[in-house]
Design an enzyme around this catalytic site. Structure first.
Site, PDB file in Angstrom:
ATOM      1  CD  GLU A  30      -0.937  -0.241   3.715  1.00 48.17           C
ATOM      2  OE1 GLU A  30      -2.139  -0.502   3.595  1.00 48.17           O
ATOM      3  OE2 GLU A  30      -0.365  -0.155   4.796  1.00 48.17           O
ATOM      4  CB  CYS A  61       3.048   6.901   3.726  1.00 47.08           C
ATOM      5  SG  CYS A  61       3.604   5.594   4.803  1.00 47.08           S
ATOM      6  CB  CYS A  72       7.858  -6.366   7.997  1.00 45.13           C
ATOM      7  SG  CYS A  72       9.332  -5.761   8.859  1.00 45.13           S
ATOM      8  CB  CYS A 111       7.119  -4.519  15.657  1.00 49.73           C
ATOM      9  SG  CYS A 111       8.781  -4.056  15.114  1.00 49.73           S
ATOM     10  CB  CYS A 155       3.708  -3.802  13.348  1.00 48.40           C
ATOM     11  SG  CYS A 155       3.819  -3.503  11.566  1.00 48.40           S
ATOM     12  N   GLY A 167       6.965  -2.753   5.648  1.00 45.04           N
ATOM     13  CA  GLY A 167       8.323  -3.253   5.523  1.00 45.04           C
ATOM     14  C   GLY A 167       9.368  -2.416   6.228  1.00 45.04           C
ATOM     15  CD  GLU A 168      13.768  -1.453   9.065  1.00 43.93           C
ATOM     16  OE1 GLU A 168      12.959  -1.122   9.939  1.00 43.93           O
ATOM     17  OE2 GLU A 168      14.632  -0.656   8.612  1.00 43.93           O
ATOM     18  CB  SER A 209      10.178   2.427  15.107  1.00 40.51           C
ATOM     19  OG  SER A 209       9.684   2.931  13.892  1.00 40.51           O
ATOM     20  CG  LEU A 210      13.102   4.668  21.462  1.00 43.36           C
ATOM     21  CD1 LEU A 210      14.386   3.930  21.104  1.00 43.36           C
ATOM     22  CD2 LEU A 210      13.440   6.018  22.108  1.00 43.36           C
ATOM     23  CG  HIS A 211       7.659   1.882  18.997  1.00 43.89           C
ATOM     24  ND1 HIS A 211       7.030   3.021  18.569  1.00 43.89           N
ATOM     25  CD2 HIS A 211       7.937   1.179  17.873  1.00 43.89           C
ATOM     26  CE1 HIS A 211       6.932   3.003  17.247  1.00 43.89           C
ATOM     27  NE2 HIS A 211       7.474   1.912  16.799  1.00 43.89           N
ATOM     28  CB  CYS A 259       1.225   0.810   9.775  1.00 48.87           C
ATOM     29  SG  CYS A 259       1.542   2.414  10.438  1.00 48.87           S
TER      30      CYS A 259
HETATM   31  N1  SAH Z   1       9.670  -0.694   9.441  1.00 47.78           N
HETATM   32  C1  SAH Z   1       9.851   0.681   9.661  1.00 47.78           C
HETATM   33  C2  SAH Z   1       8.940   1.556   8.845  1.00 47.78           C
HETATM   34  C3  SAH Z   1       7.524   1.114   8.649  1.00 47.78           C
HETATM   35  S1  SAH Z   1       6.444   1.170  10.023  1.00 47.78           S
HETATM   36  C4  SAH Z   1       9.718   1.013  11.128  1.00 47.78           C
HETATM   37  O1  SAH Z   1       9.320   0.148  11.904  1.00 47.78           O
HETATM   38  O2  SAH Z   1      10.063   2.126  11.495  1.00 47.78           O
HETATM   39  C5  SAH Z   1       6.136   2.932  10.224  1.00 47.78           C
HETATM   40  C6  SAH Z   1       5.767   3.315  11.646  1.00 47.78           C
HETATM   41  O3  SAH Z   1       4.471   2.831  11.997  1.00 47.78           O
HETATM   42  C7  SAH Z   1       6.734   2.740  12.670  1.00 47.78           C
HETATM   43  O4  SAH Z   1       7.057   3.682  13.636  1.00 47.78           O
HETATM   44  C8  SAH Z   1       5.909   1.625  13.258  1.00 47.78           C
HETATM   45  O5  SAH Z   1       6.371   1.259  14.512  1.00 47.78           O
HETATM   46  C9  SAH Z   1       4.522   2.241  13.273  1.00 47.78           C
HETATM   47  N2  SAH Z   1       3.428   1.274  13.431  1.00 47.78           N
HETATM   48  C10 SAH Z   1       3.384  -0.024  13.047  1.00 47.78           C
HETATM   49  N3  SAH Z   1       2.195  -0.568  13.379  1.00 47.78           N
HETATM   50  C11 SAH Z   1       1.478   0.389  13.980  1.00 47.78           C
HETATM   51  C12 SAH Z   1       0.161   0.448  14.525  1.00 47.78           C
HETATM   52  N4  SAH Z   1      -0.652  -0.601  14.504  1.00 47.78           N
HETATM   53  N5  SAH Z   1      -0.253   1.615  15.052  1.00 47.78           N
HETATM   54  C13 SAH Z   1       0.557   2.713  15.041  1.00 47.78           C
HETATM   55  N6  SAH Z   1       1.795   2.716  14.543  1.00 47.78           N
HETATM   56  C14 SAH Z   1       2.255   1.569  14.015  1.00 47.78           C
HETATM   57 FE1  SF4 Z   2       8.385  -4.281  10.337  1.00 43.15          FE
HETATM   58 FE2  SF4 Z   2       8.247  -1.680  11.003  1.00 43.15          FE
HETATM   59 FE3  SF4 Z   2       6.132  -3.318  11.340  1.00 43.15          FE
HETATM   60 FE4  SF4 Z   2       8.274  -3.585  12.895  1.00 43.15          FE
HETATM   61  S1  SF4 Z   2       6.908  -1.810  12.791  1.00 43.15           S
HETATM   62  S2  SF4 Z   2       7.142  -5.271  11.921  1.00 43.15           S
HETATM   63  S3  SF4 Z   2       9.922  -3.142  11.482  1.00 43.15           S
HETATM   64  S4  SF4 Z   2       7.051  -2.735   9.418  1.00 43.15           S
END
Ligand code: SAH
Ligand code: SF4
Length: 374
Positions: free
Chosen positions: A90, A103, A110, A114, A117, A163-164, A217-219, A337
């Site tokens: 997408e 975006c 991926c 995580c 995600c 994806g990463e 993406s620290l979280h 996402c």
């Molecule tokens: N893989 C990369 C880039 C894609 S994800 C990464 O992880 O940074 C883009 C952003 O969306 C990241 O910060 C990810 O942690 C966040 N993300 C993923 N799933 C999410 C969700 N369900 N709700 C909010 N943010 C989310």
């Molecule tokens: Fe992959 Fe980014 Fe989703 Fe983590 S948050 S699973 S690195 S797409």
């Protein structure tokens, strides 16, 4: 057939040289393909007829097919693109008053899993090619109307789709070179942002190969919690990640890193987490972007409440960390996402199971399939 859409500037030059053409031809082709959005060699009026004919024989300009195109009430537009059997990705366009952000996805699925995600839950399918990555920008530009160059609707690109991006390093860098090239999209390095879950060696490589704005993406403010949410943290813990961010800033177009922090109700959103985050980030020039969690079926998480997000932000701001809260956009079209592609992926998997069941009537297979379906 070479797909010219996927050739970064240096490879397009080599392609032209192999045809016995001068380097300026590559610039012309770049302009036609990416600037003008043309996919028909016949339309390239300043290219000689003989070359046009050779191009028709030996090359193509092919972007992924659009499977669905949806616009939300707030103007957010989302394309679902077909990238091979059972694979969909997408691309999302987010219009704002003074800018328009696209975006872009870098992989189908991926591998990093995580926990919050939905792309991660789908597992990894494959890396996208350069043509599939830049093709998203090419398609969106055409769909949104190019306008004169100053008025292009897409002013910013974020590699934050599925994806990463750093796990598909070479293709992502080649696609970003096209984004930055004046004959192609001419975006400044500050307007292209790559988001990573924290692949430390690749952050260092990016700094040398193609420094753009960096989001991480620290979280979570500590390794124990981050190990759970972002499993790659077990390999590259927070201390090493932050050191890589500091090294990156030395060469980056922006003098700060943006840390993304998804707000998960009761998991990482307490005031104590905010205070810990302030301590952890004390030596890193940064901004923090709080992202309200986008729920998806059976995620096991809930979005933090508004008060929790506001309190968290206030604690960071009081400590002079610039903090923004991401607006949720395009909720009515699931423009979050991995969600739309996730829906299709699930459906195709169900379809595959149905087909498998029909093909094998043996009781063992049937039992196994039923067990998996629940
Ligand atoms: N893989 C990369 C880039 C894609 S994800 C990464 O992880 O940074 C883009 C952003 O969306 C990241 O910060 C990810 O942690 C966040 N993300 C993923 N799933 C999410 C969700 N369900 N709700 C909010 N943010 C989310
Ligand atoms: Fe992959 Fe980014 Fe989703 Fe983590 S948050 S699973 S690195 S797409």
């Amino acid at each position: 057939m070479v797909n010219l859409l996927g050739l970064p500037p240096n490879e397009l030059q080599a392609f032209c040289a192999a045809l016995g053409e001068k380097p300026f031809r590559a610039k012309q082709l770049l302009r036609w393909i990416h600037h003008a959005g043309v996919d028909d060699f016949g339309a390239m009026t300043d290219v000689s007829k003989a070359l046009r004919e050779r191009l028709v024989q030996s090359a193509s300009i092919a972007a992924p097919c659009v499977r669905r195109d949806t616009t939300a009430a707030d103007g957010t537009r989302k394309w679902l693109l077909h990238v091979g059997t059972n694979n969909a990705i997408e691309t999302v366009f987010i219009p704002e008053t003074a800018r328009g952000t696209l975006c872009i996805s870098s992989q189908a699925g991926c591998a990093l899993e995580c926990s919050f995600c939905s792309t991660g839950r789908q597992g990894f399918n494959r890396n996208l090619s350069v043509a599939e990555i830049i093709g998203q920008l090419w398609l969106a530009n055409r769909a949104l109307g190019r306008g004169v160059s100053e008025e292009r609707p897409i002013t910013n690109v974020v590699m934050m789709g599925m994806g990463e991006p750093l796990a598909n390093f070479d293709n992502v860098v080649a696609a970003m070179e096209l984004m930055l090239d004046d004959s192609a999209y001419g975006l400044s390095r500050r307007r292209v942002t790559l988001s990573t879950s924290g692949l430390v060696p690749a952050i260092d490589r990016l700094r040398e190969a193609c420094p753009v704005a960096l989001a991480v993406s620290l979280h979570a403010p500590n390794d124990e919690l981050r190990n759970e949410l972002v499993p790659i943290n077990r390999k590259y813990p927070i201390r090493e990640l932050l050191a890589a961010c500091v090294r990156y800033i030395e060469k980056a177009p922006r003098d700060f890193v943006t840390f993304e922090y998804v707000m998960l109700d009761g998991v990482n959103d307490a005031p104590a987490h905010a205070h810990e985050l302030v301590r952890v980030l004390s030596d890193v020039p940064c901004k923090v972007n709080l992202i309200p969690f986008n729920p998806f079926p059976a995620s096991g998480y809930a979005r933090s409440r508004g008060e929790a997000v506001a309190r968290f932000r206030d604690i960071l701001m009081t400590s002079e960390i610039t903090t923004t809260v991401r607006k949720t956009r395009g909720d009515d079209i699931d423009a979050a996402c991995g969600q739309l592609a996730g829906e299709v992926q699930d459906r195709t998997r169900r379809q595959a199971r149905r087909e498998a069941r029909a093909a094998h009537s043996g009781s063992e297979v049937k039992r196994l399939m039923e067990e998996r379906i629940g």
